[in-house]
Scaffold this motif. Sequence first.
Motif, PDB file in Angstrom:
ATOM      1  N   LEU A 108     105.973  -6.670  20.001  1.00  0.00           N
ATOM      2  CA  LEU A 108     104.752  -7.468  19.851  1.00  0.00           C
ATOM      3  C   LEU A 108     104.254  -7.873  21.235  1.00  0.00           C
ATOM      4  O   LEU A 108     105.007  -8.430  22.035  1.00  0.00           O
ATOM      5  N   PHE A 109     102.975  -7.596  21.493  1.00  0.00           N
ATOM      6  CA  PHE A 109     102.323  -7.967  22.752  1.00  0.00           C
ATOM      7  C   PHE A 109     101.325  -9.077  22.466  1.00  0.00           C
ATOM      8  O   PHE A 109     100.476  -8.941  21.586  1.00  0.00           O
ATOM      9  N   THR A 110     101.416 -10.165  23.217  1.00  0.00           N
ATOM     10  CA  THR A 110     100.468 -11.274  23.126  1.00  0.00           C
ATOM     11  C   THR A 110     100.020 -11.638  24.532  1.00  0.00           C
ATOM     12  O   THR A 110     100.694 -11.311  25.514  1.00  0.00           O
ATOM     13  N   LYS A 111      98.904 -12.320  24.628  1.00  0.00           N
ATOM     14  CA  LYS A 111      98.362 -12.722  25.934  1.00  0.00           C
ATOM     15  C   LYS A 111      99.046 -14.015  26.366  1.00  0.00           C
ATOM     16  O   LYS A 111      99.163 -14.943  25.582  1.00  0.00           O
ATOM     17  N   ARG A 112      99.514 -14.080  27.578  1.00  0.00           N
ATOM     18  CA  ARG A 112     100.225 -15.263  28.077  1.00  0.00           C
ATOM     19  C   ARG A 112      99.309 -16.478  28.252  1.00  0.00           C
ATOM     20  O   ARG A 112      99.744 -17.601  28.100  1.00  0.00           O
ATOM     21  N   ASP A 113      98.028 -16.240  28.555  1.00  0.00           N
ATOM     22  CA  ASP A 113      97.153 -17.361  28.921  1.00  0.00           C
ATOM     23  C   ASP A 113      96.300 -17.887  27.774  1.00  0.00           C
ATOM     24  O   ASP A 113      95.372 -18.650  28.008  1.00  0.00           O
ATOM     25  N   GLY A 114      96.591 -17.496  26.540  1.00  0.00           N
ATOM     26  CA  GLY A 114      95.798 -18.013  25.425  1.00  0.00           C
ATOM     27  C   GLY A 114      96.239 -17.445  24.096  1.00  0.00           C
ATOM     28  O   GLY A 114      96.918 -16.416  24.050  1.00  0.00           O
ATOM     29  N   PRO A 115      95.816 -18.083  23.019  1.00  0.00           N
ATOM     30  CA  PRO A 115      96.258 -17.641  21.685  1.00  0.00           C
ATOM     31  C   PRO A 115      95.511 -16.418  21.157  1.00  0.00           C
ATOM     32  O   PRO A 115      95.989 -15.765  20.243  1.00  0.00           O
ATOM     33  N   ILE A 116      94.354 -16.083  21.717  1.00  0.00           N
ATOM     34  CA  ILE A 116      93.592 -14.917  21.278  1.00  0.00           C
ATOM     35  C   ILE A 116      93.107 -14.138  22.492  1.00  0.00           C
ATOM     36  O   ILE A 116      93.106 -14.641  23.618  1.00  0.00           O
ATOM     37  N   PHE A 117      92.662 -12.920  22.222  1.00  0.00           N
ATOM     38  CA  PHE A 117      92.032 -12.099  23.252  1.00  0.00           C
ATOM     39  C   PHE A 117      91.036 -11.190  22.550  1.00  0.00           C
ATOM     40  O   PHE A 117      90.991 -11.133  21.317  1.00  0.00           O
ATOM     41  N   CYS A 118      90.221 -10.493  23.330  1.00  0.00           N
ATOM     42  CA  CYS A 118      89.250  -9.555  22.758  1.00  0.00           C
ATOM     43  C   CYS A 118      89.513  -8.155  23.274  1.00  0.00           C
ATOM     44  O   CYS A 118      89.773  -7.942  24.461  1.00  0.00           O
ATOM     45  N   ILE A 119      89.412  -7.219  22.350  1.00  0.00           N
ATOM     46  CA  ILE A 119      89.548  -5.797  22.633  1.00  0.00           C
ATOM     47  C   ILE A 119      88.138  -5.216  22.685  1.00  0.00           C
ATOM     48  O   ILE A 119      87.296  -5.539  21.837  1.00  0.00           O
ATOM     49  N   ALA A 120      87.882  -4.379  23.675  1.00  0.00           N
ATOM     50  CA  ALA A 120      86.587  -3.701  23.760  1.00  0.00           C
ATOM     51  C   ALA A 120      86.477  -2.691  22.630  1.00  0.00           C
ATOM     52  O   ALA A 120      87.373  -1.874  22.413  1.00  0.00           O
ATOM     53  N   GLY A 121      85.359  -2.776  21.900  1.00  0.00           N
ATOM     54  CA  GLY A 121      85.152  -1.860  20.790  1.00  0.00           C
ATOM     55  C   GLY A 121      83.742  -1.334  20.753  1.00  0.00           C
ATOM     56  O   GLY A 121      82.855  -1.795  21.489  1.00  0.00           O
ATOM     57  N   ILE A 122      83.536  -0.345  19.892  1.00  0.00           N
ATOM     58  CA  ILE A 122      82.207   0.177  19.590  1.00  0.00           C
ATOM     59  C   ILE A 122      82.104   0.267  18.067  1.00  0.00           C
ATOM     60  O   ILE A 122      83.119   0.351  17.370  1.00  0.00           O
ATOM     61  N   TRP A 123      80.881   0.225  17.557  1.00  0.00           N
ATOM     62  CA  TRP A 123      80.671   0.262  16.110  1.00  0.00           C
ATOM     63  C   TRP A 123      79.526   1.192  15.776  1.00  0.00           C
ATOM     64  O   TRP A 123      78.719   1.540  16.640  1.00  0.00           O
ATOM     65  N   ARG A 124      79.465   1.556  14.506  1.00  0.00           N
ATOM     66  CA  ARG A 124      78.343   2.348  13.999  1.00  0.00           C
ATOM     67  C   ARG A 124      78.270   2.174  12.490  1.00  0.00           C
ATOM     68  O   ARG A 124      79.230   1.747  11.848  1.00  0.00           O
ATOM     69  N   LYS A 125      77.136   2.526  11.917  1.00  0.00           N
ATOM     70  CA  LYS A 125      76.979   2.541  10.456  1.00  0.00           C
ATOM     71  C   LYS A 125      77.375   3.914   9.957  1.00  0.00           C
ATOM     72  O   LYS A 125      77.051   4.921  10.578  1.00  0.00           O
TER      73      LYS A 125
END
Length: 132
Positions: free
Chosen positions: A52-69
């Motif tokens: 399990l990998f978690t961020k040391r400096d906070g409870p959440i993080f954001c992953i770069a993503g892309i979306w489409r319909k």
Amino acid sequence: RWSWPGPNKRPVYNFRSEGREFGSNRCLIVADGFYEFTDPKDPKKKRKDKWLFTKRDGPIFCIAGIWRKTDDVGEAFTMLTMEPGPDITPYHDRQIVILERHAWADWLDPAIPAQSLIKRLPQGSLRVDQVG
């Protein structure tokens, strides 16, 4: 413009970021951790070791993503991947693109080049725990 890989009816969960700019349809994928799996250290163990990998400096993080319909499932997204940073290298040959907190809003702005935001995290940014 980027084009979605693979056949339209097949979901894509990870997409290589190298050499692409993603001038539209960027999204943030909020997470509190992610897993990688390695061959078991114990040769008698049948399942892979789970990390399990978690961020040391906070409870959440954001992953770069892309979306489409899509016609079949509606809106769909995928996580971008990159060469692994120092915390991931011992466990996998790729990693998801984790954006630093200051880059979250910039990722959503297509005027800012994507490649200027896709960077490896410094060593020690991720906590790694064996969980299985």
